[in-house]
Enzyme design. Structure first.
Site, PDB file in Angstrom:
ATOM      1  N   THR A   1       0.956  -1.029   0.050  1.00  0.00           N
ATOM      2  CA  THR A   1      -0.139  -0.153   0.034  1.00  0.00           C
ATOM      3  C   THR A   1       0.920   1.339  -0.036  1.00  0.00           C
ATOM      4  OG1 THR A   1      -1.972  -1.215   1.022  1.00  0.00           O
ATOM      5  CG2 THR A   1      -1.626   1.194   1.318  1.00  0.00           C
TER       6      THR A   1
ATOM      7  N   VAL B   1     -13.273  -3.838   1.334  1.00  0.00           N
ATOM      8  CA  VAL B   1     -12.889  -2.702   1.549  1.00  0.00           C
ATOM      9  C   VAL B   1     -12.117  -2.749   2.743  1.00  0.00           C
ATOM     10  CG1 VAL B   1     -13.399  -0.012   2.142  1.00  0.00           C
ATOM     11  CG2 VAL B   1     -14.736  -1.356   0.404  1.00  0.00           C
ATOM     12  N   GLY B   2     -10.743  -2.356   2.759  1.00  0.00           N
ATOM     13  CA  GLY B   2      -9.755  -2.044   3.864  1.00  0.00           C
ATOM     14  C   GLY B   2      -9.648  -0.808   4.320  1.00  0.00           C
ATOM     15  N   ASP B   3      -8.774  -0.606   5.046  1.00  0.00           N
ATOM     16  CA  ASP B   3      -8.544   0.821   6.195  1.00  0.00           C
ATOM     17  C   ASP B   3      -8.157   2.148   5.223  1.00  0.00           C
ATOM     18  OD1 ASP B   3      -6.112  -0.697   5.741  1.00  0.00           O
ATOM     19  OD2 ASP B   3      -5.446   0.757   7.245  1.00  0.00           O
TER      20      ASP B   3
ATOM     21  N   GLY C   1      -5.670  -4.299   7.141  1.00  0.00           N
ATOM     22  CA  GLY C   1      -6.663  -3.312   7.372  1.00  0.00           C
ATOM     23  C   GLY C   1      -7.926  -3.668   8.438  1.00  0.00           C
TER      24      GLY C   1
ATOM     25  N   THR D   1      -0.358   1.498   6.806  1.00  0.00           N
ATOM     26  CA  THR D   1      -0.577   0.381   5.875  1.00  0.00           C
ATOM     27  C   THR D   1      -0.278  -1.140   6.771  1.00  0.00           C
ATOM     28  OG1 THR D   1       0.961  -1.057   4.155  1.00  0.00           O
ATOM     29  CG2 THR D   1       2.187   0.561   5.689  1.00  0.00           C
ATOM     30  N   GLY D   2      -1.004  -2.093   6.449  1.00  0.00           N
ATOM     31  CA  GLY D   2      -0.971  -3.377   7.335  1.00  0.00           C
ATOM     32  C   GLY D   2      -2.473  -3.885   7.203  1.00  0.00           C
TER      33      GLY D   2
END
Ligand code: ASP
Length: 318
Positions: A185, A214-216, A239, A236-237
């Site tokens: 990311t 959907v991620g963070d 989510g 990043t990581g």
């Protein structure tokens, strides 16, 4: 500060940009193209800073450069979902006004961060976050070209997808996320010459994730946050864990309500809240005084700093 470290004050009161290109156990084979991508993005940062662009414009340009490079999990070259498609999320936030924009699960945009920027520019009266077809229809109305999903898929990710799919028990699982999944990311923070903060993050999620997930990154307060009173953050990581803890907003809240420094707040969130709860990864954060932190809980995190007029600086490991 020794930039290879993870916190300090950089560049005095001058404008500066900070970026990341993911945090994971980085193999040697990935180093050269990622470093080249960081260098290109830092050149875009230097251009935006020397051109006295507002912070929100600058973060958009920097992230668009990272989306366009091909080495990262964003834009062209992003990781493929369970169906074998590129599906992208991106979000950004303006520190002085609190306005934000984000697009989620889009499949036909090469630069989702630019569409998120357009949403922000429209003000947040009607919509600030748009998903899927609605986001793509908005993008088209704003003059962005819709591209075939195929054109966003690169050979590296095709191979990664095939390997993970072959190893996974695909029939019995909704997704086939590998352990220690790479995380490429991208994100950028800027404090401009007027002291305005902004944050932007863009991602293709993780290989094999469920379609529509959907991620963070576009979730304001989770993977992306900016408030001129406290800090700007891009994460990043993992989510799902970053969303549960609202990582960016939690750093802001610790500073605002508990009077913590940026360094203490960010370190606590990454190492105490996220890491022990399955939230491996990291983040970059900056406060209005130019303090910078880049904590991560995994082996390395691609990161770079550009102070206006200075040589760019990059680091990967601790
Ligand atoms: N945080 C991103 C997501 O969950 C993934 C990443 O940072 O690599 O979508």
């Amino acid at each position: 500060m020794a930039f290879a470290g993870v916190s300090g004050t950089i560049g005095g009161a001058g404008p500066l940009a900070l970026l990341h290109g993911g945090a994971w156990a980085i193999p040697d084979t990935a180093l050269a193209d990622h470093q080249e991508g960081l260098a290109e993005a830092l050149a875009a940062a230097q251009f935006a800073l020397s051109d006295a662009r507002p912070a929100i414009d600058a973060v958009t340009r920097i992230v668009a450069a990272l989306e366009g490079h091909g080495a990262f999990d964003a834009g062209c070259g992003a990781m493929l979902n369970r169906a074998g498609d590129v599906e992208l999320d991106a979000g950004l936030m303006d520190g002085p006004t609190g306005r934000y924009g984000g697009v989620m699960a889009v499949q036909r945009l090469a630069h989702p961060i630019r569409v998120a920027y357009d949403l922000l520019q429209h003000g947040n009266g009607q919509a600030a976050l748009l998903a899927g077809d609605g986001a793509e229809a908005f993008a088209e109305r704003e003059g962005h070209t819709l591209v075939a999903n195929e054109t966003l898929i690169c050979e590296r990710e095709r191979q990664r997808y095939a390997e993970h799919r072959a190893e996974a028990d695909v029939d019995s699982s909704d997704s086939f996320l590998p352990d220690n999944a790479p995380s490429d990311t991208v994100g950028a923070l800027v404090r401009d010459a007027e002291g305005r903060l902004a944050a932007a993050t863009s991602t293709g999620g993780m290989t094999g994730r469920r379609s529509g997930r959907v991620g963070d990154s576009p979730i304001i307060g989770a993977g992306t946050f900016a408030d001129n009173g406290t800090c700007a953050v891009s994460a990043t990581g993992d989510g799902e864990v970053f969303m549960r803890w609202l990582a960016g907003h939690e750093i802001h809240a610790r500073m605002r309500h508990a009077g913590q420094s940026l360094a203490d707040a960010a370190e606590h969130v990454v190492q105490v809240d996220l890491a022990p709860n399955g939230g491996s990864g990291g983040l970059v954060a900056i406060d209005r005084d130019g303090n910078v932190v880049m904590p991560f809980s995994c082996e390395g995190m691609y990161r770079g700093v550009q102070c206006e007029g200075d040589p760019p600086r990059t680091a990967i490991y601790r």
